[in-house]
Design a protein around this motif. Structure first.
Motif, short mmCIF file in Angstrom:
data_model
loop_
_atom_site.label_atom_id
_atom_site.label_comp_id
_atom_site.label_asym_id
_atom_site.label_seq_id
_atom_site.Cartn_x
_atom_site.Cartn_y
_atom_site.Cartn_z
N LYS A 99 29.44 94.33 9.06
CA LYS A 99 30.47 94.75 8.10
C LYS A 99 30.42 93.86 6.88
O LYS A 99 30.18 92.65 6.97
CB LYS A 99 31.87 94.64 8.72
N GLY A 100 30.65 94.46 5.71
CA GLY A 100 30.68 93.70 4.47
C GLY A 100 31.86 92.73 4.46
O GLY A 100 32.91 93.03 5.01
N GLU A 101 31.66 91.59 3.85
CA GLU A 101 32.73 90.60 3.79
C GLU A 101 33.75 90.94 2.71
O GLU A 101 34.95 90.84 2.94
CB GLU A 101 32.14 89.20 3.55
N ALA A 102 33.29 91.37 1.55
CA ALA A 102 34.20 91.72 0.46
C ALA A 102 34.84 93.09 0.70
O ALA A 102 36.01 93.29 0.41
CB ALA A 102 33.44 91.72 -0.87
N ASP A 103 34.08 94.02 1.23
CA ASP A 103 34.57 95.37 1.50
C ASP A 103 34.21 95.71 2.95
O ASP A 103 33.06 95.99 3.26
CB ASP A 103 33.91 96.36 0.54
N ARG A 104 35.20 95.71 3.82
CA ARG A 104 34.98 95.92 5.25
C ARG A 104 34.50 97.33 5.56
O ARG A 104 34.01 97.59 6.66
CB ARG A 104 36.25 95.61 6.05
N ARG A 105 34.64 98.25 4.61
CA ARG A 105 34.15 99.61 4.82
C ARG A 105 32.64 99.69 4.68
O ARG A 105 32.01 100.59 5.21
CB ARG A 105 34.79 100.59 3.82
N GLN A 106 32.08 98.74 3.97
CA GLN A 106 30.63 98.73 3.75
C GLN A 106 29.92 98.13 4.97
O GLN A 106 30.37 97.14 5.53
CB GLN A 106 30.30 97.91 2.52
N VAL A 107 28.82 98.78 5.38
CA VAL A 107 28.05 98.31 6.53
C VAL A 107 26.65 97.97 6.06
O VAL A 107 25.97 98.79 5.45
CB VAL A 107 27.99 99.39 7.64
N TRP A 108 26.25 96.73 6.35
CA TRP A 108 24.92 96.25 5.99
C TRP A 108 24.01 96.32 7.19
O TRP A 108 24.40 95.99 8.31
CB TRP A 108 25.00 94.82 5.46
N LEU A 109 22.79 96.75 6.96
CA LEU A 109 21.80 96.92 8.03
C LEU A 109 20.65 95.95 7.82
O LEU A 109 20.21 95.73 6.70
CB LEU A 109 21.26 98.36 8.01
N SER A 110 20.17 95.39 8.92
CA SER A 110 19.01 94.50 8.86
C SER A 110 18.25 94.59 10.18
O SER A 110 18.76 95.07 11.18
CB SER A 110 19.45 93.06 8.59
N LEU A 111 17.02 94.10 10.14
CA LEU A 111 16.20 94.11 11.35
C LEU A 111 16.61 92.99 12.29
O LEU A 111 16.99 91.91 11.86
CB LEU A 111 14.72 93.90 11.00
N THR A 112 16.52 93.27 13.56
CA THR A 112 16.68 92.24 14.59
C THR A 112 15.31 91.58 14.78
O THR A 112 14.30 92.10 14.28
CB THR A 112 17.14 92.86 15.92
N PRO A 113 15.24 90.48 15.52
CA PRO A 113 13.91 89.91 15.83
C PRO A 113 12.99 90.94 16.50
O PRO A 113 11.80 91.00 16.19
CB PRO A 113 14.25 88.75 16.76
N ALA A 114 13.54 91.78 17.38
CA ALA A 114 12.73 92.82 18.02
C ALA A 114 12.24 93.82 16.98
O ALA A 114 11.12 94.33 17.08
CB ALA A 114 13.53 93.53 19.11
N GLY A 115 13.05 94.12 15.99
CA GLY A 115 12.65 95.02 14.92
C GLY A 115 11.49 94.45 14.11
O GLY A 115 10.54 95.16 13.77
N HIS A 116 11.57 93.16 13.80
CA HIS A 116 10.48 92.50 13.08
C HIS A 116 9.19 92.56 13.89
O HIS A 116 8.11 92.81 13.35
CB HIS A 116 10.83 91.04 12.77
N GLN A 117 9.30 92.34 15.19
CA GLN A 117 8.11 92.35 16.06
C GLN A 117 7.45 93.72 16.10
O GLN A 117 6.23 93.83 16.03
CB GLN A 117 8.47 91.91 17.48
#
Length: 165
Positions: A82-100
């Motif tokens: 969840k975004g810190e400034a706007d809780r409605r915003q969702v940020w996506l990123s890779l997990t370590p498994a995703g990087h692998q």
């Protein structure tokens, strides 16, 4: 059917076969569809993104993006924050498994095509674009919503069919 028509249809069939074969090999080796891998690669190269940014960059609908993301989150390849400034915003990123899995994924038809297409002269690129756009128009597919992803298994919820079940 004349020889040129046969040659064009054969070339189109070869393209379909190589993209289908690529998608199947990727699925066997990683358990991912081409669309899923492209999405992971986008996150690999650019850190955190929103679902809307991903949809716009890949050229797919928000509904398709959500379906892909849900599958990748379920496999622990992507995490949501969840975004810190706007809780409605969702940020996506890779997990370590995703990087692998991105590192282990074989080079696909996209990478080969992109590299070889970039090596062509401008006039050759323009000629191919014009020819393929014309073929899409001839097949009645010019206005179909399609992403620049060669994926026979891709989900596209934006296309509705009127054929009986």
């Amino acid at each position: 059917m004349d020889d040129r028509t046969k040659t064009v249809l054969t070339a189109m069939r070869r393209i379909l076969r190589v993209t289908d074969g690529n998608a199947k090999a990727l699925m066997r080796e990683t358990g991912l569809s081409t669309s899923q891998l492209v999405l992971l690669q986008l996150l690999e190269g650019g850190g955190e993104k929103t679902a809307g940014e991903i949809a716009a960059r890949i050229g797919i609908t928000q509904a398709t993006t959500t379906a892909l993301l849900n599958k990748l989150v379920a496999r622990n390849l992507i995490q949501r924050r969840k975004g810190e400034a706007d809780r409605r915003q969702v940020w996506l990123s890779l997990t370590p498994a995703g990087h692998q899995i991105v590192a282990a994924a074989p080079d696909g038809v996209h990478e080969r095509f992109q590299q070889r297409f970039a090596e062509l002269d401008d006039w050759e690129q323009a000629m191919l674009v014009a020819a393929l756009e014309r073929i899409a128009t001839m097949l009645g597919a010019k206005d179909l919503d399609a992403a620049p992803i060669f994926d026979a298994t891709a989900i596209d919820t934006s296309i509705e069919t009127t054929e009986p079940n």
